[in-house]
Design a protein around this motif. Structure first.
Motif, PDB file in Angstrom:
ATOM      1  N   UNK A 295       0.811  -1.320  -0.128  1.00 42.18           N
ATOM      2  CA  UNK A 295      -0.166   0.158   0.181  1.00 42.18           C
ATOM      3  C   UNK A 295       0.906   1.158  -0.134  1.00 42.18           C
ATOM      4  N   UNK A 296       2.237   1.272   0.343  1.00 40.90           N
ATOM      5  CA  UNK A 296       2.774   2.477  -0.088  1.00 40.90           C
ATOM      6  C   UNK A 296       3.160   2.851  -1.353  1.00 40.90           C
ATOM      7  N   UNK A 297       2.425   2.095  -2.093  1.00 41.62           N
ATOM      8  CA  UNK A 297       2.542   2.492  -3.811  1.00 41.62           C
ATOM      9  C   UNK A 297       1.183   3.122  -4.162  1.00 41.62           C
ATOM     10  N   UNK A 298       0.433   3.663  -3.259  1.00 41.25           N
ATOM     11  CA  UNK A 298      -1.088   4.068  -3.756  1.00 41.25           C
ATOM     12  C   UNK A 298      -0.952   5.019  -5.056  1.00 41.25           C
ATOM     13  N   UNK A 299      -0.238   5.897  -4.978  1.00 40.47           N
ATOM     14  CA  UNK A 299      -0.266   6.879  -6.196  1.00 40.47           C
ATOM     15  C   UNK A 299       0.043   6.225  -7.559  1.00 40.47           C
ATOM     16  N   UNK A 300       0.543   4.825  -7.515  1.00 40.87           N
ATOM     17  CA  UNK A 300       0.843   4.238  -8.827  1.00 40.87           C
ATOM     18  C   UNK A 300      -0.707   3.136  -9.103  1.00 40.87           C
ATOM     19  N   UNK A 301      -1.187   3.038  -8.021  1.00 39.56           N
ATOM     20  CA  UNK A 301      -2.374   2.094  -8.319  1.00 39.56           C
ATOM     21  C   UNK A 301      -3.759   3.016  -8.461  1.00 39.56           C
ATOM     22  N   UNK A 302      -3.666   4.313  -8.084  1.00 31.57           N
ATOM     23  CA  UNK A 302      -4.929   5.041  -8.365  1.00 31.57           C
ATOM     24  C   UNK A 302      -4.403   6.438  -9.050  1.00 31.57           C
ATOM     25  N   UNK A 303      -5.373   7.037  -9.944  1.00 30.29           N
ATOM     26  CA  UNK A 303      -4.924   8.315 -10.273  1.00 30.29           C
ATOM     27  C   UNK A 303      -5.637   9.277  -9.406  1.00 30.29           C
TER      28      UNK A 303
END
Length: 213
Positions: free
Chosen positions: A97-105
């Motif tokens: 979950x530390x990569x949220x900005x790559x998972x969601x626009x």
């Protein structure tokens, strides 16, 4: 939470790509396509064994929910619980979950839930706390304008830290509860596995709701 590896976990997840995603970045901006209907999208970061996110999806069919869990076996347990419910408004992610900005626009999520996050009590681990300023920046990126955050914990130190960190970042608090289970807010509360465990021991549950101004 550390759970012993289960041999059935990985095969189960591979057998249900319609519900559990292992490479979420490819769906950034397209999550609504994975649901039966386009509806407000809410996210739980660190869903554990899934009791909360499944309960929320059942209680609110008018909202689409996504649960994120980094541990594969734990995510598989959540999937195993969710499958019999056949919820068209629930999706699960097994990833960091530390990569949220790559998972969601940007602005893709309307509400974020942080339930019983690891408090990382030692000062040298402050940057790992999910309410540290770098995480708050990521949440602000993916949340819609005035998007909300809900946090629950049994850890007073982490709760106090979160209040200070969020206040310093400029969030506006909508509600603060120092004993959730003995408040009017409990009437609408969907509990997590940890929450039930701690509350049964008589520990107060702390909750806050806030939004980015």
């Amino acid at each position: 939470m550390r759970v012993k590896h289960k041999k059935w976990a990985e095969p189960l997840m591979q057998a249900h790509p319609e519900m559990l995603v292992k490479k979420p970045a490819k769906y950034a901006g397209k999550w609504q396509e994975r649901f039966q209907k386009e509806q407000p999208l809410q996210l739980e970061l660190g869903m554990g064994k899934g009791q909360f996110i499944i309960g929320m999806a059942k209680a609110h069919p008018e909202i689409n929910f996504i649960g994120v869990e980094i541990q594969s076996t734990v995510a598989a347990i959540a999937l195993k619980k969710a499958l019999p419910e056949k919820l068209p408004n629930l999706q699960l992610i097994n990833a960091d979950g530390a990569e949220l900005t790559s998972f969601f626009q940007p602005s893709e999520i309307s509400r974020l839930y942080l339930n019983f996050s690891d408090p990382w009590p030692k000062s040298r681990h402050e940057k790992r706390r999910l309410t540290y300023k770098t995480f708050l920046h990521e949440y602000q990126e993916i949340l819609q304008e005035h998007g909300g955050i809900e946090l629950k914990t049994d850890n007073m130190g982490f709760f106090e830290y979160s209040l200070c960190s969020m206040n310093n970042y400029g969030l506006v608090f909508d509600g603060v509860w120092l004993d959730l289970h003995n408040s009017d807010e409990q009437a609408h509360n969907v509990e997590t596995e940890y929450e039930q465990k701690f509350a049964a021991k008589g520990q107060p549950i702390y909750k806050l709701t806030a939004h980015f101004a």
